[in-house]
Design an enzyme around this catalytic site. Structure first.
Site, short mmCIF file in Angstrom:
data_model
loop_
_atom_site.label_atom_id
_atom_site.label_comp_id
_atom_site.label_asym_id
_atom_site.label_seq_id
_atom_site.Cartn_x
_atom_site.Cartn_y
_atom_site.Cartn_z
N TRP A 156 -12.03 0.63 1.47
CA TRP A 156 -12.43 -0.41 0.53
C TRP A 156 -12.98 -1.60 1.33
CZ3 TRP A 156 -10.35 -5.42 0.17
CH2 TRP A 156 -10.90 -6.19 -0.88
N ASP A 185 -16.87 0.19 -13.97
CA ASP A 185 -15.98 0.07 -12.79
C ASP A 185 -14.93 1.18 -12.81
OD1 ASP A 185 -14.88 -1.05 -10.55
OD2 ASP A 185 -14.55 -3.03 -11.41
N ASN A 231 -11.17 1.44 -10.64
CA ASN A 231 -10.47 0.73 -9.58
C ASN A 231 -9.23 1.38 -9.01
OD1 ASN A 231 -11.88 -1.82 -8.97
ND2 ASN A 231 -11.69 -2.14 -11.17
N ASP A 252 -17.28 -4.39 -2.51
CA ASP A 252 -16.73 -5.68 -2.93
C ASP A 252 -16.92 -6.72 -1.83
OD1 ASP A 252 -15.96 -5.12 -5.46
OD2 ASP A 252 -13.84 -4.81 -5.01
C1 DGJ Z 1 -13.73 -4.48 -8.83
C2 DGJ Z 1 -15.21 -4.69 -8.72
O1 DGJ Z 1 -15.71 -4.11 -7.57
C3 DGJ Z 1 -15.49 -6.18 -8.79
O2 DGJ Z 1 -16.86 -6.41 -8.59
C4 DGJ Z 1 -15.03 -6.70 -10.12
O3 DGJ Z 1 -15.79 -6.13 -11.15
C5 DGJ Z 1 -13.56 -6.40 -10.31
N1 DGJ Z 1 -13.27 -5.00 -10.08
C6 DGJ Z 1 -13.10 -6.80 -11.68
O4 DGJ Z 1 -11.82 -6.42 -11.95
#
Ligand code: DGJ
Length: 755
Positions: free
Chosen positions: A202, A481, A483, A551
Site C-alpha cells: 500500500w 473503491d 479497501n 494513495d
Molecule cells: C481509499 C482511497 O484510496 C482514498 O483515495 C479515499 O477514497 C479513501 N479510501 C476514502 O475512504
C-alpha cells in the site's frame, strides 16, 4: 496478418508484420511450441526447428522412441506427470482420484475477429472491427476423462501481441474437478533472461524488481481476492543485454483482478517455462457433464525494441483494444477530489465552496469522495447503506449535483460497493451476506467486512441500491473503491464441494456489477481504486479506464510508482493528484511545481482544500491547469518513453520520462531530482522517439537542436548550483532544477519552423 496451417506437418504459424508464433502437434498428439518472437518468413515446414535427443534417465511416453520426452519438449498447455515433471497448466481430479490427463489433438478452426470470454462475463481485449484480429482454436480431447480442451489464440493485425485462453468442456458422464487451469504457458529453449516484476505494498505500489533467472521456480502471486498492491499480474523476461530501448523482451499480463499466479520455472536443462493464470492455490472448479470452464485471458507481448518497446505495445493494445470507448481517446476531466480536502468533515456549503473555487481555477469535475452517506463520519460505520446523509446534505445529491453542474462542472461520487461495516443497516439485515467461515471468527480490515459477491442475490441488491442513487442525481463519474482483502474465504451460498470456486465467483460477481452499471450508464467515467493501487490490472481497465494509482501522492514517491506502473499501463490510465504539503502520507514538503510536474504524466487532478490557497498558489494552479489542457493530448495520446530510471542505483537521485506526439513534431520531457547535488557533473538525458531530421526548439528559449542531436548526445541536465549560487543568480543564470532538494523541470520541444 495471417495464419498459415500446414495440415501435413500439423503446424500453425500466426504472423503479422512484427511477430511469429509457431505451434505444432507433437508425435504423442499433444500441442508443442516451436517459436514466439520476431516475425519469420513462412516455410512449408518448421520441423527443422524442433530438437530432440536421447538423454539418459529421462522418462518417455512412447516405448519405441526414447528421444521423445515431455521433460524437454516445448509445449503449449502442458500437464504434470506423463514424462514432464515441471509444473503444468492443467490438472483435473477425476472420480477415481487420478490427476493424470492426456489431451490429444482433435481438430482446429480459425476465423476473423475475437469472441468475448464467457459471453462477456470475463473482461478481455476486443477488436473494433472483425478484420482487426484472427483467432485460432485448437481442439484437444482426453477420451479417458471425457473432456475437451480448446486452446484459443488471437493475433491482432497491428500489435506484437498474442492473446490466449483455454476452455475445458466436460463431454463425459463423470463430474470432474479442475484444480489447475492456467491461461498460458510459454516454454523457452534457455534461461538466459532476467525477470522483471512490479511489486510493493500500500502506498508503495508497483516498484520495479529485477532478478536473474535461476534453477527452480520464481513466482509472483496473489491470494488476497484482488490482484493486489503486493504483486501486479505482470512479468517480463528480458535478455541480459536488453535495455529500455534495444534488445529482446517478452511481457506477460493477465486480464484478471483476482487471485493469480505467474511463474518462471527453470529446470535442469536450463529450459525456462513461463506460466500465468488463476492461482491454483485456493482454486478448484467442479465441472459437471456438459459444463464448460473458461480461463481469463493472458496477453503475451514480444519486443525487439527493449522494455520501452514492450511497454508501448501494452499501452497501444490497452488504449485501442481494452479500455472502453470513448475513454480510450477522450481526454479526462481535471478533477477536484474532496477526500484530502475535507475527509469526512463537510456539508453542502463546504462542498459547494470547494467546487466553486475549483471551477474558477479551471477544473472540470468535482468528486465527492467518502463520507456522503448516512452516518459515515469515520471509517467505522455505514458502508453498505448507500443513502445520502441528510444531516450533511439535507437537499440530497440531486440538488448538489445541479448546483455543481450550474458552475459548468461535472459531478462525481465515491462508492465502495463490495464492502459493509458491522455498524450498518445492511449488516443488521443480512449478516449472512458477509464473507465468513462457519464457526470461525471474522477478521477485520479498516473496520469492515467484504460482501460475498459470489452470491448473485448480493450483487443484485447492491445494483438496485446504486441504480436508485444514480437516477437521483446527475452523476457523470464514479470512483469505485475497495479497501480490504478477503480473509476467512468461504461462501455460505455454495455447497461444500464448490468452496474452491469462491474466489473466482467473487471476482465474476464484481465484473457483473461493473457490466450492469456500464450497460445502463455508458456515459459514466469510472475510476477504479483499491486503497490506491491495490487492484490496478487489465481486468479493471476493461470497465474503468482510469485507476487511482496510489494513495501516496507525494511527488518523490510518485516518481517511482508512476515509473513502475508505466511498464505496462498507459499513463492516461494513471490517476495522479496534486495534494497539500506536508504530504498526508509521508509528511514530505515538495513544491507545487514538482507535484504538478509529476502529476501531469497521469490523469491530473487536485485533492486539497482549494478554498485555503494563498493568492500565489491560486495563480500557479490556474496556470498549471491551462498548461495541462494545452498539452494533455500530447501527454495522454503520445508515445511514452522512460529515460532515466529511479530504480537504477547509480542515478536513483534522478528520473526522467517523456511523451512524443504521433507526428513527432512535439515532445514533453519531465526531469526530476530528489536531492540537491553540490558542484555536480555535466549530465545529459538522451531523448527518444524524435524525428532525427527535425529541428526542435526548446519552448521559451532560442535553443534549437536536431532530433538526432537530442537522441545521440542528449539534453543537458546540468545543475548550476556549485557552491557559489548567489553569484550565479546575480549573473542571471537560472539553475535547471532550482535550488534545494525535490526539484523538477518540464521541457517542451516544438518543431522550430513552426514558431
Ligand atoms: C481509499 C482511497 O484510496 C482514498 O483515495 C479515499 O477514497 C479513501 N479510501 C476514502 O475512504
Amino acid at each position: 496478418m495471417s495464419i498459415f496451417i500446414n495440415d501435413q506437418t500439423k503446424e500453425f504459424h500466426l504472423t503479422n508484420a512484427s511477430i511469429s508464433y509457431i505451434i505444432h502437434i507433437l508425435r504423442n498428439g499433444q500441442v508443442g511450441h516451436l517459436y514466439f518472437g520476431k516475425a519469420l518468413r513462412h516455410r512449408e515446414s518448421f520441423q527443422h526447428l524442433y530438437r530432440t535427443s536421447n538423454r539418459i534417465l529421462d522418462v518417455y511416453p512412447i516405448q519405441s522412441d526414447s528421444s521423445f520426452s515431455l521433460e524437454r519438449t516445448k509445449q503449449e498447455y502442458p500437464s504434470y506427470g506423463t514424462s514432464d515433471f515441471r509444473e503444468g497448466t492443467i490438472e483435473i481430479k477425476q472420480e477415481n482420484g487420478s490427476i493424470i490427463t492426456d489431451f490429444r489433438f482433435k481438430g482446429y478452426t480459425y476465423y476473423s475477429g475475437k469472441p468475448k470470454l464467457m459471453n462477456g462475463q470475463l473482461p478481455s481485449t476486443f477488436c473494433n472491427k472483425e478484420s482487426d484480429a484472427t483467432t485460432l482454436e485448437i481442439e484437444l480431447e482426453d477420451t479417458v476423462i471425457g473432456a475437451t480442451l480448446v486452446l484459443s489464440y488471437t493475433l491482432f493485425e497491428n500489435e506484437a501481441v498474442i492473446t490466449r485462453n483455454a476452455r475445458i468442456m466436460n463431454v463425459g458422464s463423470e463430474t470432474i474437478r479442475i484444480s489447475r487451469a492456467l491461461s498460458c504457458c510459454l516454454d523457452f529453449d534457455n534461461d538466459n533472461f532476467e525477470m522483471l516484476q512490479l511489486s510493493g505494498a500500500w502506498s508503495r505500489e508497483r516498484h520495479l524488481i529485477k532478478r536473474e533467472l535461476v534453477h527452480g521456480i520464481q513466482s509472483i502471486s496473489s491470494t488476497r481476492g484482488a490482484s493486489s498492491a503486493n504483486h501486479n499480474p505482470f512479468m517480463a523476461l528480458k535478455r541480459p543485454e536488453t535495455t529500455e530501448h534495444s534488445g529482446e523482451a517478452y511481457g506477460f499480463s493477465l486480464v484478471y483482478s483476482g487471485n493469480f499466479l505467474g511463474q518462471v520455472e527453470v529446470n535442469h536443462y536450463h529450459l525456462a517455462r513461463v506460466t500465468l493464470g488463476i492461482n491454483p492455490m485456493l482454486f478448484e472448479w467442479k465441472l459437471s457433464p456438459k459444463e464448460t470452464f473458461q480461463t481469463p485471458e493472458a496477453i503475451l507481448v514480444y519486443s525487439d525494441l527493449g522494455l520501452n518497446g514492450m511497454s508501448q505495445t501494452f499501452h497501444h493494445l490497452f488504449l485501442n483494444h481494452l479500455i472502453p470507448k470513448p475513454w480510450h481517446k477522450e481526454l479526462s476531466p481535471v478533477l477536484l477530489n474532496s477526500w484530502e480536502a475535507a475527509y469526512y468533515d463537510f456539508n453542502e456549503d463546504k462542498l459547494f465552496e470547494l467546487a466553486s473555487k475549483a471551477s474558477t481555477l479551471g477544473m472540470d469535475l468535482f468528486v465527492l469522495d467518502d463520507g456522503w452517506f448516512k452516518n459515515r463520519n469515520s471509517d467505522h460505520q455505514a458502508l453498505g447503506d448507500w443513502i445520502v446523509d441528510k444531516k450533511k446534505l439535507p437537499n440530497g445529491l440531486g440538488v448538489l449535483s445541479d448546483k455543481i453542474n450550474q458552475l459548468g462542472m461535472k459531478f462525481g461520487l465515491w462508492i465502495e460497493p463490495e464492502m459493509v461495516n458491522e455498524k450498518s443497516d445492511l449488516y443488521k439485515l443480512h449478516p449472512e451476506w458477509v464473507i465468513q467461515t462457519p464457526e470461525r471468527s471474522k477478521s477485520y480490515g479498516r473496520n469492515q467486512f467484504v460482501l460475498n459477491y459470489s452470491n448473485p442475490e448480493v450483487v443484485d441488491t447492491i445494483f438496485k441500491l446504486l441504480d436508485t442513487l444514480l437516477s437521483e442525481a446527475n452523476i457523470e463519474y464514479i470512483k469505485w473503491d475497495m479497501n480490504r482483502n478477503i480473509s476467512e474465504p468461504y461462501a455460505l451460498n455454495l455447497p461444500s464441494d464448490r468452496q474452491g470456486e469462491f474466489f473466482h465467483r467473487y471476482i465474476l460477481g464484481v465484473y457483473s456489477l461493473y457490466q450492469r452499471l456500464r450497460d445502463k450508464y455508458p456515459y459514466i467515467l469510472f475510476e477504479s481504486c483499491a486503497a490506491g493501487g491495490g487492484r490496478f490490472d487489465p481486468g479493471m481497465l476493461y470497465y474503468a479506464p482510469q485507476v487511482w494509482t496510489s494513495d501516496d501522492t507525494d511527488a518523490v514517491e510518485r516518481i517511482k510508482i508512476q515509473y513502475g506502473t508505466s511498464y505496462i499501463y498507459p499513463i492516461k490510465s494513471l490517476g495522479a493528484h496534486i495534494t497539500a504539503v506536508p504530504n498526508h502520507q509521508i509528511l514530505r514538503k515538495t513544491s507545487l511545481k514538482m507535484r504538478n510536474d509529476v502529476a501531469i504524466f497521469g490523469t491530473t487532478g487536485y485533492e486539497l482544500d482549494v478554498t485555503k490557497l494563498n493568492v500565489e498558489d491560486e495563480a500557479t494552479i490556474k496556470e498549471q491547469i491551462k498548461f495541462f489542457k494545452r498539452y494533455q493530448a500530447l501527454l495522454h495520446l503520445g508515445d511514452f518513453y522512460r529515460l532515466i530510471s529511479p530504480f537504477e542505483a547509480h542515478n536513483s537521485n534522478l528520473a526522467s520520462w517523456m511523451c512524443v506526439s504521433q507526428d513527432r513534431g512535439e515532445a514533453i520531457i519531465g526531469i526530476y531530482q530528489t536531492l540537491a547535488v553540490v558542484n555536480p557533473g555535466f549530465d545529459r538525458v538522451r531523448l527518444r522517439g524524435l524525428d532525427p531530421e527535425l529541428l526542435y526548439r526548446i519552448k521559451g528559449s532560442n535553443e534549437t537542436y536536431y532530433g538526432d542531436e537530442l537522441m545521440s548526445i542528449g539534453l543537458s541536465i546540468e545543475g548550476l548550483y556549485n557552491g557559489i549560487c548567489e553569484e550565479n543568480m546575480q549573473n542571471g543564470n537560472e539553475p535547471l532544477f532550482g535550488f534545494g532538494d525535490f526539484t523538477s523541470k518540464v521541457v517542451i520541444l516544438e518543431t522550430a519552423d513552426r514558431l
